[in-house]
Design an enzyme around this catalytic site. Structure first.
Site, PDB file in Angstrom:
ATOM      1  N   HIS A   1      -3.452  -4.861   0.451  1.00 37.55           N
ATOM      2  CA  HIS A   1      -2.930  -5.352   1.733  1.00 37.55           C
ATOM      3  C   HIS A   1      -3.007  -6.881   1.730  1.00 37.55           C
ATOM      4  O   HIS A   1      -3.892  -7.457   2.373  1.00 37.55           O
ATOM      5  CB  HIS A   1      -3.754  -4.792   2.890  1.00 37.55           C
ATOM      6  CG  HIS A   1      -3.505  -3.358   3.154  1.00 37.55           C
ATOM      7  ND1 HIS A   1      -2.446  -2.916   3.906  1.00 37.55           N
ATOM      8  CD2 HIS A   1      -4.174  -2.261   2.767  1.00 37.55           C
ATOM      9  CE1 HIS A   1      -2.469  -1.598   3.972  1.00 37.55           C
ATOM     10  NE2 HIS A   1      -3.511  -1.164   3.285  1.00 37.55           N
TER      11      HIS A   1
ATOM     12  N   GLU B   1      -1.385  -8.932   3.276  1.00 38.65           N
ATOM     13  CA  GLU B   1      -1.173  -9.517   4.608  1.00 38.65           C
ATOM     14  C   GLU B   1      -2.470  -9.962   5.272  1.00 38.65           C
ATOM     15  O   GLU B   1      -2.479 -10.868   6.102  1.00 38.65           O
ATOM     16  CB  GLU B   1      -0.428  -8.524   5.516  1.00 38.65           C
ATOM     17  CG  GLU B   1      -1.175  -7.251   5.913  1.00 38.65           C
ATOM     18  CD  GLU B   1      -1.025  -6.096   4.923  1.00 38.65           C
ATOM     19  OE1 GLU B   1      -0.657  -6.367   3.753  1.00 38.65           O
ATOM     20  OE2 GLU B   1      -1.277  -4.930   5.316  1.00 38.65           O
TER      21      GLU B   1
ATOM     22  N   CYS C   1       0.829  -1.206   0.000  1.00 38.19           N
ATOM     23  CA  CYS C   1       0.000   0.000   0.000  1.00 38.19           C
ATOM     24  C   CYS C   1       0.866   1.259   0.000  1.00 38.19           C
ATOM     25  O   CYS C   1       1.445   1.579  -1.025  1.00 38.19           O
ATOM     26  CB  CYS C   1      -0.995  -0.035   1.153  1.00 38.19           C
ATOM     27  SG  CYS C   1      -2.422   0.997   0.812  1.00 38.19           S
TER      28      CYS C   1
HETATM   29  N1  GLN Z   1      -1.955   6.840   2.719  1.00 40.51           N
HETATM   30  C1  GLN Z   1      -2.072   6.060   1.531  1.00 40.51           C
HETATM   31  C2  GLN Z   1      -3.428   6.201   0.885  1.00 40.51           C
HETATM   32  O1  GLN Z   1      -4.366   6.624   1.513  1.00 40.51           O
HETATM   33  C3  GLN Z   1      -1.773   4.596   1.810  1.00 40.51           C
HETATM   34  C4  GLN Z   1      -2.773   3.935   2.699  1.00 40.51           C
HETATM   35  C5  GLN Z   1      -2.283   2.649   3.292  1.00 40.51           C
HETATM   36  O2  GLN Z   1      -1.097   2.361   3.294  1.00 40.51           O
HETATM   37  N2  GLN Z   1      -3.211   1.863   3.850  1.00 40.51           N
HETATM   38  O3  GLN Z   1      -3.590   5.896  -0.276  1.00 40.51           O
END
Ligand code: GLN
Length: 561
Positions: free
Chosen positions: A531, A533, A397
Protein backbone atom coordinates in the site's frame (compact mmCIF):
# COMPACT_ATOMS: atom_id res chain seq x y z
CA UNK A 1 10.26 21.35 2.51
CA UNK A 2 12.54 19.19 4.60
CA UNK A 3 10.77 16.45 6.54
CA UNK A 4 10.55 17.03 10.26
CA UNK A 5 13.39 14.67 11.04
CA UNK A 6 15.77 16.69 8.85
CA UNK A 7 15.02 19.95 10.54
CA UNK A 8 17.55 21.30 12.96
CA UNK A 9 16.44 20.37 16.44
CA UNK A 10 16.02 23.14 18.95
CA UNK A 11 18.58 21.61 21.23
CA UNK A 12 17.66 20.87 24.81
CA UNK A 13 14.02 20.53 25.68
CA UNK A 14 12.46 23.48 27.46
CA UNK A 15 11.32 21.79 30.69
CA UNK A 16 8.70 19.04 30.79
CA UNK A 17 6.79 18.00 27.66
CA UNK A 18 3.84 20.20 26.83
CA UNK A 19 0.41 18.89 25.91
CA UNK A 20 -2.28 20.12 23.58
CA UNK A 21 -5.65 18.35 23.80
CA UNK A 22 -8.19 18.81 21.04
CA UNK A 23 -11.88 18.13 21.61
CA UNK A 24 -14.78 18.49 19.19
CA UNK A 25 -18.22 19.94 19.76
CA UNK A 26 -21.70 20.16 18.18
CA UNK A 27 -21.26 17.66 15.31
CA UNK A 28 -18.71 15.15 14.07
CA UNK A 29 -16.74 15.33 10.80
CA UNK A 30 -15.45 18.83 11.54
CA UNK A 31 -11.91 18.06 10.47
CA UNK A 32 -10.47 17.71 13.95
CA UNK A 33 -7.69 15.48 12.60
CA UNK A 34 -6.70 18.02 9.95
CA UNK A 35 -6.76 20.80 12.53
CA UNK A 36 -4.60 18.79 14.96
CA UNK A 37 -2.19 17.93 12.14
CA UNK A 38 -2.03 21.58 10.99
CA UNK A 39 -1.13 22.73 14.50
CA UNK A 40 1.54 20.03 14.57
CA UNK A 41 2.96 21.24 11.25
CA UNK A 42 3.34 24.81 12.55
CA UNK A 43 5.04 23.69 15.76
CA UNK A 44 7.46 21.54 13.74
CA UNK A 45 8.24 24.51 11.50
CA UNK A 46 9.06 26.44 14.69
CA UNK A 47 11.64 23.72 15.36
CA UNK A 48 9.74 21.90 18.11
CA UNK A 49 9.73 18.13 18.33
CA UNK A 50 6.14 17.08 18.06
CA UNK A 51 4.24 13.83 18.51
CA UNK A 52 0.59 13.37 17.81
CA UNK A 53 -1.97 10.77 18.84
CA UNK A 54 -5.68 10.00 18.73
CA UNK A 55 -7.86 8.55 21.47
CA UNK A 56 -11.08 7.03 20.11
CA UNK A 57 -14.00 6.23 22.40
CA UNK A 58 -15.48 3.29 20.46
CA UNK A 59 -15.21 -0.27 21.77
CA UNK A 60 -13.53 -1.93 18.79
CA UNK A 61 -9.98 -2.77 19.83
CA UNK A 62 -8.79 -1.14 16.60
CA UNK A 63 -10.48 -0.17 13.32
CA UNK A 64 -8.94 -3.20 11.53
CA UNK A 65 -12.17 -5.20 11.52
CA UNK A 66 -14.47 -2.26 10.79
CA UNK A 67 -16.35 -1.93 7.51
CA UNK A 68 -14.85 0.82 5.31
CA UNK A 69 -18.43 1.90 4.50
CA UNK A 70 -18.87 2.86 8.15
CA UNK A 71 -15.50 4.02 9.23
CA UNK A 72 -13.59 4.89 6.09
CA UNK A 73 -10.09 3.69 5.37
CA UNK A 74 -7.99 1.65 7.77
CA UNK A 75 -4.59 3.32 7.94
CA UNK A 76 -1.57 1.07 8.57
CA UNK A 77 1.56 2.22 10.38
CA UNK A 78 5.14 1.00 9.85
CA UNK A 79 4.91 -1.09 13.01
CA UNK A 80 1.80 -2.80 11.68
CA UNK A 81 -1.02 -1.17 13.65
CA UNK A 82 -4.41 -0.93 11.91
CA UNK A 83 -5.59 2.54 12.77
CA UNK A 84 -7.98 5.39 12.22
CA UNK A 85 -7.57 7.37 9.01
CA UNK A 86 -6.74 10.51 10.98
CA UNK A 87 -3.28 9.03 11.49
CA UNK A 88 -2.90 9.37 7.74
CA UNK A 89 -3.51 13.12 8.04
CA UNK A 90 -0.98 13.27 10.87
CA UNK A 91 1.72 11.58 8.79
CA UNK A 92 0.95 13.58 5.65
CA UNK A 93 1.03 16.94 7.43
CA UNK A 94 3.86 16.26 9.88
CA UNK A 95 6.07 14.25 7.52
CA UNK A 96 6.97 11.77 10.26
CA UNK A 97 5.69 8.25 10.96
CA UNK A 98 3.10 7.40 13.59
CA UNK A 99 3.17 4.17 15.58
CA UNK A 100 0.99 1.86 17.62
CA UNK A 101 1.18 4.41 20.47
CA UNK A 102 -0.31 7.09 18.28
CA UNK A 103 -3.75 5.55 18.66
CA UNK A 104 -5.86 4.01 21.40
CA UNK A 105 -9.52 3.06 21.50
CA UNK A 106 -11.77 2.39 24.50
CA UNK A 107 -11.71 -1.24 23.39
CA UNK A 108 -7.94 -1.43 23.68
CA UNK A 109 -7.93 0.39 27.04
CA UNK A 110 -10.65 -1.88 28.47
CA UNK A 111 -8.91 -4.98 27.11
CA UNK A 112 -5.71 -4.03 28.96
CA UNK A 113 -7.57 -3.37 32.21
CA UNK A 114 -9.54 -6.62 31.97
CA UNK A 115 -6.37 -8.58 31.18
CA UNK A 116 -4.72 -7.04 34.25
CA UNK A 117 -7.75 -7.95 36.36
CA UNK A 118 -7.61 -11.57 35.13
CA UNK A 119 -3.91 -11.68 35.90
CA UNK A 120 -4.57 -10.55 39.47
CA UNK A 121 -2.71 -7.27 39.05
CA UNK A 122 -5.24 -5.30 41.14
CA UNK A 123 -4.81 -7.52 44.21
CA UNK A 124 -8.49 -8.26 44.57
CA UNK A 125 -9.58 -4.60 44.49
CA UNK A 126 -12.82 -3.52 42.82
CA UNK A 127 -12.00 -2.55 39.25
CA UNK A 128 -13.74 0.64 38.15
CA UNK A 129 -13.87 3.22 35.36
CA UNK A 130 -12.35 5.72 37.79
CA UNK A 131 -9.49 5.14 38.58
CA UNK A 132 -8.58 2.03 36.56
CA UNK A 133 -9.78 3.00 33.11
CA UNK A 134 -8.80 6.66 33.55
CA UNK A 135 -5.33 5.63 34.78
CA UNK A 136 -4.90 3.44 31.73
CA UNK A 137 -5.92 6.37 29.50
CA UNK A 138 -3.31 8.58 31.16
CA UNK A 139 -0.79 5.78 30.61
CA UNK A 140 -1.77 5.74 26.92
CA UNK A 141 -1.07 9.47 26.69
CA UNK A 142 2.32 9.04 28.36
CA UNK A 143 3.19 6.13 26.04
CA UNK A 144 3.38 8.54 23.10
CA UNK A 145 6.10 10.58 24.81
CA UNK A 146 9.77 9.89 24.46
CA UNK A 147 12.71 11.81 25.89
CA UNK A 148 12.79 14.15 22.95
CA UNK A 149 9.22 15.35 22.75
CA UNK A 150 8.56 19.06 23.22
CA UNK A 151 4.84 18.94 22.49
CA UNK A 152 2.36 16.05 22.35
CA UNK A 153 -0.90 16.78 20.57
CA UNK A 154 -3.74 14.45 21.61
CA UNK A 155 -6.96 14.45 19.63
CA UNK A 156 -10.04 13.08 21.39
CA UNK A 157 -12.36 11.31 18.96
CA UNK A 158 -16.13 11.78 19.11
CA UNK A 159 -18.14 14.80 20.19
CA UNK A 160 -18.32 16.40 23.63
CA UNK A 161 -21.44 15.08 25.35
CA UNK A 162 -21.10 11.50 24.04
CA UNK A 163 -21.52 9.02 26.90
CA UNK A 164 -18.55 6.89 25.86
CA UNK A 165 -16.26 9.91 25.75
CA UNK A 166 -16.63 10.68 29.46
CA UNK A 167 -13.74 8.54 30.81
CA UNK A 168 -11.41 10.26 28.32
CA UNK A 169 -12.56 13.72 29.41
CA UNK A 170 -12.07 12.79 33.05
CA UNK A 171 -8.60 11.43 32.28
CA UNK A 172 -7.69 14.68 30.52
CA UNK A 173 -8.96 16.69 33.49
CA UNK A 174 -6.76 14.67 35.84
CA UNK A 175 -3.83 14.79 33.47
CA UNK A 176 -4.05 18.56 33.27
CA UNK A 177 -4.20 18.85 37.04
CA UNK A 178 -1.15 16.61 37.47
CA UNK A 179 0.97 18.04 34.63
CA UNK A 180 0.21 21.63 35.64
CA UNK A 181 -1.97 24.08 33.77
CA UNK A 182 1.01 25.98 32.35
CA UNK A 183 2.00 22.88 30.43
CA UNK A 184 -1.37 21.83 29.06
CA UNK A 185 -3.56 23.67 26.55
CA UNK A 186 -7.11 22.70 25.65
CA UNK A 187 -8.42 23.49 22.18
CA UNK A 188 -12.10 22.99 21.50
CA UNK A 189 -13.18 22.76 17.88
CA UNK A 190 -16.86 23.63 17.53
CA UNK A 191 -19.20 24.05 14.61
CA UNK A 192 -20.68 27.52 14.15
CA UNK A 193 -23.66 27.16 11.79
CA UNK A 194 -24.92 29.75 9.39
CA UNK A 195 -28.73 29.72 9.20
CA UNK A 196 -29.58 30.74 5.68
CA UNK A 197 -33.25 31.61 6.26
CA UNK A 198 -32.31 33.95 9.12
CA UNK A 199 -29.16 35.13 7.38
CA UNK A 200 -27.34 34.70 10.67
CA UNK A 201 -24.41 32.89 12.21
CA UNK A 202 -25.45 31.08 15.39
CA UNK A 203 -23.17 30.71 18.40
CA UNK A 204 -25.56 28.86 20.74
CA UNK A 205 -24.57 25.26 19.83
CA UNK A 206 -20.91 26.12 20.47
CA UNK A 207 -21.83 27.74 23.80
CA UNK A 208 -23.66 24.60 24.83
CA UNK A 209 -20.80 22.33 23.90
CA UNK A 210 -18.43 24.45 25.99
CA UNK A 211 -20.92 24.20 28.86
CA UNK A 212 -20.79 20.42 28.51
CA UNK A 213 -17.00 20.57 28.78
CA UNK A 214 -17.22 22.76 31.85
CA UNK A 215 -19.58 20.28 33.55
CA UNK A 216 -16.67 17.84 33.66
CA UNK A 217 -14.18 20.45 34.76
CA UNK A 218 -12.55 21.27 31.44
CA UNK A 219 -12.31 24.92 30.46
CA UNK A 220 -11.01 25.42 26.92
CA UNK A 221 -8.12 27.81 26.36
CA UNK A 222 -8.81 28.12 22.65
CA UNK A 223 -12.03 28.02 20.70
CA UNK A 224 -11.48 26.88 17.12
CA UNK A 225 -14.53 27.85 15.13
CA UNK A 226 -15.41 25.63 12.19
CA UNK A 227 -17.76 27.47 9.87
CA UNK A 228 -18.72 27.86 6.25
CA UNK A 229 -18.70 31.67 6.44
CA UNK A 230 -16.28 34.20 7.91
CA UNK A 231 -17.36 35.04 11.46
CA UNK A 232 -16.88 38.77 11.89
CA UNK A 233 -15.76 40.65 15.02
CA UNK A 234 -19.14 40.75 16.75
CA UNK A 235 -19.62 36.97 16.51
CA UNK A 236 -16.11 36.38 17.83
CA UNK A 237 -16.73 38.76 20.74
CA UNK A 238 -19.92 36.95 21.59
CA UNK A 239 -18.18 33.56 21.48
CA UNK A 240 -15.33 34.85 23.66
CA UNK A 241 -17.72 36.26 26.26
CA UNK A 242 -20.09 33.31 26.49
CA UNK A 243 -17.51 30.56 26.12
CA UNK A 244 -15.14 32.24 28.57
CA UNK A 245 -12.21 32.32 26.15
CA UNK A 246 -9.84 35.23 25.42
CA UNK A 247 -10.96 37.15 22.34
CA UNK A 248 -7.58 36.53 20.66
CA UNK A 249 -7.97 32.82 21.40
CA UNK A 250 -11.08 32.59 19.21
CA UNK A 251 -9.69 31.22 15.95
CA UNK A 252 -11.59 31.05 12.67
CA UNK A 253 -11.54 27.89 10.62
CA UNK A 254 -13.84 28.67 7.74
CA UNK A 255 -14.00 26.51 4.59
CA UNK A 256 -10.90 26.74 2.42
CA UNK A 257 -10.79 26.79 -1.36
CA UNK A 258 -8.44 24.43 -3.25
CA UNK A 259 -7.21 21.97 -0.65
CA UNK A 260 -6.94 20.93 2.99
CA UNK A 261 -3.26 21.94 2.85
CA UNK A 262 -4.47 25.55 3.15
CA UNK A 263 -5.47 24.95 6.79
CA UNK A 264 -1.97 25.39 8.30
CA UNK A 265 -1.74 28.80 6.58
CA UNK A 266 -5.20 29.75 7.84
CA UNK A 267 -4.21 29.23 11.47
CA UNK A 268 -0.70 30.59 10.88
CA UNK A 269 -2.15 33.90 9.69
CA UNK A 270 -4.11 34.14 12.96
CA UNK A 271 -0.93 33.44 14.95
CA UNK A 272 -2.23 30.30 16.66
CA UNK A 273 1.31 28.84 16.84
CA UNK A 274 2.58 31.86 18.80
CA UNK A 275 -0.48 31.94 21.04
CA UNK A 276 -0.03 28.24 21.83
CA UNK A 277 3.68 28.72 22.55
CA UNK A 278 2.84 31.64 24.82
CA UNK A 279 0.12 29.64 26.60
CA UNK A 280 2.49 26.68 27.10
CA UNK A 281 5.42 28.81 28.25
CA UNK A 282 7.55 27.91 25.26
CA UNK A 283 9.79 30.44 23.50
CA UNK A 284 8.08 32.22 20.62
CA UNK A 285 10.34 31.63 17.64
CA UNK A 286 10.20 32.04 13.89
CA UNK A 287 7.87 29.72 11.97
CA UNK A 288 9.10 29.71 8.35
CA UNK A 289 6.31 28.78 5.93
CA UNK A 290 7.96 29.64 2.58
CA UNK A 291 8.18 26.04 1.36
CA UNK A 292 4.60 25.31 2.36
CA UNK A 293 3.45 28.48 0.58
CA UNK A 294 5.34 27.42 -2.54
CA UNK A 295 3.60 24.05 -2.47
CA UNK A 296 0.23 25.81 -2.15
CA UNK A 297 1.07 28.05 -5.12
CA UNK A 298 1.64 24.89 -7.18
CA UNK A 299 -1.67 23.46 -6.00
CA UNK A 300 -3.52 26.66 -6.88
CA UNK A 301 -1.98 27.12 -10.35
CA UNK A 302 -2.02 23.81 -12.24
CA UNK A 303 -0.94 23.76 -15.89
CA UNK A 304 -3.63 21.21 -16.79
CA UNK A 305 -6.05 18.57 -15.57
CA UNK A 306 -6.06 14.79 -15.84
CA UNK A 307 -9.05 12.52 -15.32
CA UNK A 308 -8.06 9.59 -13.14
CA UNK A 309 -10.54 6.79 -12.42
CA UNK A 310 -10.56 5.01 -9.09
CA UNK A 311 -12.21 1.62 -9.57
CA UNK A 312 -13.19 -0.05 -6.30
CA UNK A 313 -16.05 -1.46 -4.28
CA UNK A 314 -16.24 1.11 -1.46
CA UNK A 315 -16.47 4.07 -3.85
CA UNK A 316 -19.62 5.51 -2.28
CA UNK A 317 -17.89 6.28 1.00
CA UNK A 318 -15.97 9.54 0.64
CA UNK A 319 -13.14 8.41 2.93
CA UNK A 320 -12.85 4.67 2.17
CA UNK A 321 -9.75 5.22 0.02
CA UNK A 322 -8.55 8.42 1.69
CA UNK A 323 -4.81 7.78 1.40
CA UNK A 324 -5.20 6.65 -2.22
CA UNK A 325 -7.07 9.77 -3.31
CA UNK A 326 -4.60 11.91 -1.38
CA UNK A 327 -1.64 10.17 -3.01
CA UNK A 328 -3.15 10.75 -6.48
CA UNK A 329 -3.57 14.44 -5.65
CA UNK A 330 0.01 14.68 -4.32
CA UNK A 331 1.26 13.18 -7.59
CA UNK A 332 -0.79 15.80 -9.43
CA UNK A 333 0.76 18.62 -7.37
CA UNK A 334 4.25 17.28 -8.09
CA UNK A 335 3.50 17.41 -11.83
CA UNK A 336 1.78 20.84 -11.56
CA UNK A 337 -1.50 19.20 -12.57
CA UNK A 338 -4.91 19.06 -11.01
CA UNK A 339 -6.68 15.74 -10.84
CA UNK A 340 -10.30 15.21 -11.70
CA UNK A 341 -11.03 12.00 -9.79
CA UNK A 342 -13.75 9.81 -11.30
CA UNK A 343 -15.08 7.19 -8.89
CA UNK A 344 -16.22 4.03 -10.68
CA UNK A 345 -17.99 1.33 -8.71
CA UNK A 346 -16.50 -2.00 -9.72
CA UNK A 347 -19.72 -4.02 -9.37
CA UNK A 348 -21.39 -1.44 -11.61
CA UNK A 349 -18.96 -2.43 -14.37
CA UNK A 350 -20.13 -6.03 -14.07
CA UNK A 351 -23.77 -5.06 -14.65
CA UNK A 352 -23.24 -2.49 -17.40
CA UNK A 353 -23.36 -3.86 -20.96
CA UNK A 354 -21.64 -0.75 -22.28
CA UNK A 355 -19.14 -0.64 -19.46
CA UNK A 356 -16.23 0.36 -21.72
CA UNK A 357 -17.91 3.72 -22.25
CA UNK A 358 -17.30 4.53 -18.61
CA UNK A 359 -13.62 4.84 -19.55
CA UNK A 360 -14.15 7.11 -22.55
CA UNK A 361 -12.51 10.25 -21.15
CA UNK A 362 -10.30 8.56 -18.58
CA UNK A 363 -6.56 9.26 -18.73
CA UNK A 364 -5.40 6.78 -16.08
CA UNK A 365 -6.86 4.12 -13.75
CA UNK A 366 -6.06 3.13 -10.18
CA UNK A 367 -7.47 -0.09 -8.69
CA UNK A 368 -7.04 0.05 -4.90
CA UNK A 369 -7.12 -2.59 -2.14
CA UNK A 370 -10.14 -4.47 -0.90
CA UNK A 371 -11.53 -7.72 0.44
CA UNK A 372 -14.06 -10.27 -0.77
CA UNK A 373 -15.66 -11.33 -3.99
CA UNK A 374 -18.05 -8.48 -4.66
CA UNK A 375 -16.87 -6.22 -7.45
CA UNK A 376 -13.75 -8.27 -8.25
CA UNK A 377 -14.87 -9.19 -11.78
CA UNK A 378 -15.51 -5.48 -12.46
CA UNK A 379 -11.93 -4.71 -11.43
CA UNK A 380 -10.73 -7.35 -13.91
CA UNK A 381 -12.69 -5.62 -16.66
CA UNK A 382 -11.16 -2.24 -15.84
CA UNK A 383 -7.67 -3.75 -15.84
CA UNK A 384 -8.21 -5.62 -19.11
CA UNK A 385 -9.30 -2.31 -20.65
CA UNK A 386 -6.15 -0.53 -19.42
CA UNK A 387 -3.86 -3.36 -20.52
CA UNK A 388 -5.29 -3.69 -24.00
CA UNK A 389 -5.82 0.06 -24.67
CA UNK A 390 -2.48 1.33 -23.32
CA UNK A 391 -4.14 3.31 -20.53
CA UNK A 392 -1.77 4.00 -17.61
CA UNK A 393 -2.67 1.79 -14.65
CA UNK A 394 -1.59 1.41 -11.05
CA UNK A 395 -2.83 -1.52 -8.94
CA UNK A 396 -2.61 -1.56 -5.16
CA UNK A 397 -2.76 -4.78 -3.13
CA UNK A 398 -6.03 -6.35 -4.33
CA UNK A 399 -5.42 -4.29 -7.48
CA UNK A 400 -2.18 -6.22 -8.02
CA UNK A 401 -3.87 -9.55 -7.35
CA UNK A 402 -6.61 -8.62 -9.84
CA UNK A 403 -4.03 -7.59 -12.46
CA UNK A 404 -2.39 -11.02 -12.08
CA UNK A 405 -5.68 -12.89 -12.46
CA UNK A 406 -6.63 -10.79 -15.49
CA UNK A 407 -3.28 -11.55 -17.14
CA UNK A 408 -3.64 -15.27 -16.44
CA UNK A 409 -7.14 -15.40 -17.92
CA UNK A 410 -6.76 -13.16 -20.95
CA UNK A 411 -3.09 -13.41 -21.93
CA UNK A 412 -2.12 -16.89 -20.74
CA UNK A 413 -5.63 -18.16 -21.57
CA UNK A 414 -5.96 -20.02 -18.28
CA UNK A 415 -9.72 -20.44 -18.09
CA UNK A 416 -11.20 -19.96 -14.63
CA UNK A 417 -7.94 -18.53 -13.22
CA UNK A 418 -8.65 -16.72 -9.98
CA UNK A 419 -7.59 -15.78 -6.49
CA UNK A 420 -8.59 -18.44 -3.95
CA UNK A 421 -10.12 -15.61 -1.94
CA UNK A 422 -12.78 -15.38 -4.67
CA UNK A 423 -12.96 -19.03 -5.72
CA UNK A 424 -11.31 -21.69 -3.57
CA UNK A 425 -11.92 -24.34 -6.25
CA UNK A 426 -10.29 -22.47 -9.14
CA UNK A 427 -8.30 -24.71 -11.52
CA UNK A 428 -5.60 -22.01 -11.70
CA UNK A 429 -4.98 -20.49 -8.28
CA UNK A 430 -2.93 -17.43 -9.28
CA UNK A 431 -3.33 -15.82 -5.88
CA UNK A 432 -3.13 -18.11 -2.83
CA UNK A 433 -3.29 -17.86 0.92
CA UNK A 434 0.09 -17.07 2.46
CA UNK A 435 1.64 -19.99 4.31
CA UNK A 436 1.61 -18.29 7.73
CA UNK A 437 -2.04 -17.29 7.22
CA UNK A 438 -3.29 -20.87 6.94
CA UNK A 439 -3.42 -21.36 10.72
CA UNK A 440 -4.95 -17.97 11.52
CA UNK A 441 -8.51 -18.15 12.86
CA UNK A 442 -8.86 -14.85 14.69
CA UNK A 443 -9.65 -11.52 13.01
CA UNK A 444 -7.94 -8.28 13.93
CA UNK A 445 -4.19 -7.69 13.66
CA UNK A 446 -3.63 -11.09 12.06
CA UNK A 447 -2.81 -10.23 8.44
CA UNK A 448 0.65 -9.56 7.06
CA UNK A 449 0.86 -6.04 8.42
CA UNK A 450 3.28 -3.13 8.46
CA UNK A 451 6.53 -2.31 6.72
CA UNK A 452 8.54 -4.91 4.77
CA UNK A 453 11.60 -4.40 2.58
CA UNK A 454 11.25 -4.98 -1.15
CA UNK A 455 14.21 -5.46 -3.48
CA UNK A 456 14.05 -4.02 -6.99
CA UNK A 457 16.11 -6.44 -9.11
CA UNK A 458 15.47 -4.96 -12.59
CA UNK A 459 17.35 -1.69 -12.95
CA UNK A 460 15.90 -0.90 -16.36
CA UNK A 461 12.27 -1.30 -15.29
CA UNK A 462 9.87 1.60 -14.89
CA UNK A 463 9.42 0.52 -11.30
CA UNK A 464 13.12 0.89 -10.56
CA UNK A 465 13.31 4.21 -12.40
CA UNK A 466 10.28 5.52 -10.51
CA UNK A 467 12.00 4.64 -7.25
CA UNK A 468 15.09 6.52 -8.39
CA UNK A 469 17.23 3.43 -8.93
CA UNK A 470 17.04 2.28 -5.30
CA UNK A 471 18.04 -1.35 -4.61
CA UNK A 472 15.65 -1.78 -1.70
CA UNK A 473 12.54 0.14 -0.69
CA UNK A 474 10.20 -0.29 2.24
CA UNK A 475 6.43 -0.28 1.91
CA UNK A 476 3.51 -1.10 4.19
CA UNK A 477 1.28 -4.15 3.84
CA UNK A 478 -2.13 -5.40 4.86
CA UNK A 479 -3.09 -8.67 3.21
CA UNK A 480 -3.51 -12.44 3.59
CA UNK A 481 -3.03 -13.62 0.01
CA UNK A 482 -0.01 -13.58 -2.31
CA UNK A 483 1.07 -14.35 -5.87
CA UNK A 484 1.52 -18.08 -6.51
CA UNK A 485 5.17 -18.62 -7.53
CA UNK A 486 4.22 -21.68 -9.61
CA UNK A 487 3.00 -19.26 -12.30
CA UNK A 488 6.02 -16.97 -12.33
CA UNK A 489 7.74 -18.53 -15.29
CA UNK A 490 4.63 -18.51 -17.51
CA UNK A 491 3.97 -14.85 -16.64
CA UNK A 492 7.54 -13.84 -17.45
CA UNK A 493 7.46 -15.67 -20.76
CA UNK A 494 4.35 -13.70 -21.72
CA UNK A 495 5.77 -10.26 -20.92
CA UNK A 496 5.10 -9.66 -17.23
CA UNK A 497 8.10 -8.45 -15.26
CA UNK A 498 8.55 -9.12 -11.57
CA UNK A 499 10.15 -5.85 -10.58
CA UNK A 500 9.82 -6.01 -6.79
CA UNK A 501 10.45 -9.02 -4.55
CA UNK A 502 10.51 -9.73 -0.84
CA UNK A 503 13.19 -12.18 0.22
CA UNK A 504 12.22 -13.61 3.61
CA UNK A 505 15.20 -15.99 3.53
CA UNK A 506 18.43 -15.05 1.72
CA UNK A 507 19.33 -18.78 1.43
CA UNK A 508 16.16 -19.53 -0.52
CA UNK A 509 15.76 -16.96 -3.30
CA UNK A 510 13.12 -19.12 -5.00
CA UNK A 511 10.87 -18.62 -1.96
CA UNK A 512 10.64 -14.88 -2.52
CA UNK A 513 7.28 -13.14 -2.47
CA UNK A 514 6.14 -11.15 -5.48
CA UNK A 515 5.74 -7.53 -4.41
CA UNK A 516 5.60 -5.56 -7.68
CA UNK A 517 4.67 -6.54 -11.24
CA UNK A 518 5.08 -4.48 -14.39
CA UNK A 519 3.91 -5.07 -17.91
CA UNK A 520 6.51 -4.79 -20.65
CA UNK A 521 5.62 -2.60 -23.67
CA UNK A 522 2.95 -0.52 -22.01
CA UNK A 523 3.03 3.24 -21.21
CA UNK A 524 2.60 2.49 -17.49
CA UNK A 525 1.23 -0.72 -16.03
CA UNK A 526 2.52 -1.33 -12.50
CA UNK A 527 0.84 -3.11 -9.63
CA UNK A 528 2.10 -3.70 -6.12
CA UNK A 529 1.13 -6.02 -3.28
CA UNK A 530 1.90 -3.16 -0.88
CA UNK A 531 0.00 0.00 0.00
CA UNK A 532 2.37 2.74 -1.19
CA UNK A 533 -0.39 5.30 -0.68
CA UNK A 534 0.27 5.23 3.08
CA UNK A 535 3.68 6.79 2.55
CA UNK A 536 2.74 9.64 0.23
CA UNK A 537 2.59 13.25 1.35
CA UNK A 538 2.01 16.57 -0.38
CA UNK A 539 5.62 17.46 0.39
CA UNK A 540 7.08 14.12 -0.74
CA UNK A 541 4.65 12.41 -3.18
CA UNK A 542 5.01 8.67 -3.56
CA UNK A 543 7.25 7.71 -6.52
CA UNK A 544 4.84 5.15 -8.02
CA UNK A 545 1.95 7.63 -8.04
CA UNK A 546 4.17 10.47 -9.24
CA UNK A 547 5.49 8.33 -12.12
CA UNK A 548 1.93 7.27 -13.02
CA UNK A 549 0.84 10.89 -13.41
CA UNK A 550 4.04 11.87 -15.26
CA UNK A 551 3.55 9.00 -17.73
CA UNK A 552 -0.14 9.86 -18.16
CA UNK A 553 0.58 13.51 -18.90
CA UNK A 554 3.28 12.53 -21.39
CA UNK A 555 0.87 10.16 -23.10
CA UNK A 556 -1.86 12.80 -23.24
CA UNK A 557 0.49 15.33 -24.85
CA UNK A 558 1.83 12.76 -27.31
CA UNK A 559 -1.74 11.99 -28.36
CA UNK A 560 -2.47 15.70 -28.86
CA UNK A 561 0.50 16.18 -31.21
N1 GLN B 1 -7.99 -9.31 0.05
C1 GLN B 1 -6.62 -9.33 -0.34
C2 GLN B 1 -5.75 -10.05 0.66
O1 GLN B 1 -6.13 -10.23 1.78
C3 GLN B 1 -6.10 -7.92 -0.58
C4 GLN B 1 -6.05 -7.09 0.66
C5 GLN B 1 -5.93 -5.62 0.38
O2 GLN B 1 -6.18 -5.16 -0.72
N2 GLN B 1 -5.58 -4.85 1.42
O3 GLN B 1 -4.65 -10.45 0.34
Amino acid sequence: MAPASDRSARGKRQGPPRHIFITGGVVSSLGKGITAASIGRLLINMGYRVRIQKLDPYLNVDPGTMNPFQHGEVFVTDDGAETDLDLGHYERFLGQPCSRNSTYTSGRIYQTVINHERAGRYNGGTVQVVPHITNEIKEAIRSALDDDVDVLITELGGTVGDIEGLPFMEAVRQFRHEAGRDHVALCHLAYIPYIKAAGEIKTKPAQHSVQKLREIGLIPDFLLCRSEERLGKDVKEKLALFCNVDMKHVIELHDVAHSIYEVPMLIYRQGLHNLLAERLNLPIVDCPMNDWELMLRHIRNPKGTLRVALVGKYINHQDAYKSVTEAIDHAGYANLLSIDLVRIESDGLEKDENWRQQFNDIDAVVVPGGFGRRGFEGMLRAIEHCRSHGIPFLGLCLGMQAASVEFARNVLRLDGANSVEMDDKTPHPIIVLMEEQKQVMQLGGTMRLGAYPCTLPRRSSRTSKAYGGADVVEERHRHRFEFNNDYRHAFEEAGMLFTGLYQPDAQQPEASLVEIIELRDHPYFIATQAHPEFKSSAVIPHPLFKALITATWRQRNAAAE
